[in-house]
Design an enzyme around this catalytic site. Sequence first.
Site, PDB file in Angstrom:
ATOM      1  N   ALA A  25       0.790  -1.227   0.000  1.00  0.00           N
ATOM      2  CA  ALA A  25       0.000   0.000   0.000  1.00  0.00           C
ATOM      3  C   ALA A  25       0.823   1.278   0.000  1.00  0.00           C
ATOM      4  CB  ALA A  25      -0.945   0.013   1.208  1.00  0.00           C
ATOM      5  N   LYS A  55      -1.310   2.335  -2.946  1.00  0.00           N
ATOM      6  CA  LYS A  55      -1.406   3.672  -2.356  1.00  0.00           C
ATOM      7  C   LYS A  55      -2.751   4.301  -2.691  1.00  0.00           C
ATOM      8  CE  LYS A  55       0.806   8.246  -2.624  1.00  0.00           C
ATOM      9  NZ  LYS A  55       1.927   9.012  -3.217  1.00  0.00           N
ATOM     10  N   SER A  85      -4.731  -9.628 -12.313  1.00  0.00           N
ATOM     11  CA  SER A  85      -4.350  -8.836 -13.482  1.00  0.00           C
ATOM     12  C   SER A  85      -5.115  -9.350 -14.694  1.00  0.00           C
ATOM     13  CB  SER A  85      -2.847  -8.940 -13.737  1.00  0.00           C
ATOM     14  OG  SER A  85      -2.494  -8.419 -15.007  1.00  0.00           O
ATOM     15  N   TYR A 103       5.032 -14.381 -14.439  1.00  0.00           N
ATOM     16  CA  TYR A 103       4.154 -13.369 -13.858  1.00  0.00           C
ATOM     17  C   TYR A 103       2.699 -13.682 -14.207  1.00  0.00           C
ATOM     18  CZ  TYR A 103       1.909  -8.818 -13.134  1.00  0.00           C
ATOM     19  OH  TYR A 103       1.055  -7.808 -12.743  1.00  0.00           O
TER      20      TYR A 103
END
Length: 256
Positions: free
Chosen positions: A13, A19, A139, A152
């Site tokens: 975060a 964030k 994702s 990934y």
Amino acid sequence: MEVKGRIALVTGAATGIGKSYAEELLNQGAKGVAICDINGEEGEKLYHTLASRHSKDRVLFCQCDVTDYLQFEDTFKTVIATFGHIDIVVNNAGIMNDRFWELEVDINLNGVIRGTLLAQRFMGIDKGGRGGVVLNTASNVGFNPYVSCPIYSATKAAIVSLTRAFGDQYHVGLTGVKIMAICPGATKSNLVRDVGKQLLYPRYEDAWRRDTASSTYQTPEHVAKSLVQILANGKSGSVWLVESGQPPKEITFSKH
């Protein structure tokens, strides 16, 4: 779940999408938000910024490495000791670096598994908790893998499957913890800093350019607003695509 009056724990975060998650949760009236990140310098900086803007009683920073189970467990305990309980867990910590694929798997996948199991343990009604919601950051490559970053992509695909399985009503009935996934497309964040050093081999850069050629980048603030919408309207086990600055779209999967 409405955000107003809730207590949220967000991993990864201190920067990027995480964030923006923390900021938006506070903007939407969360009673308390725990900023959890391995980056102590950025985490403390964000804590002071948000504390001055929203009151220090509503913000907490916990330095947390999601690859360290005991430290992650202590983070949950600290958040509960500070705010009394947890309503929302956002498993967001992640990296994109196939060159260091073992660490990538440990953060992206194992970290989400640890966070999900800890959430069930500390929020589960079967453990004396109040229930709650877990939202895992996957994702778009979780169901449309990039040729250029196969490992990934695999970690994000695993998060999608983990969410669909643990989000089933069988588990919700046992724990009272609903689980969903948000799958951002290309987003302006610090995930990709030097792609040549993040791909498994430098020769994959041509494939990266093909994978990302049609990408339309969105802001992390848009992803954060979408997270709030998903928390409010999503059902457990659901997986949501957020790309090109468009409203979140639920992904449907065929059942066999």
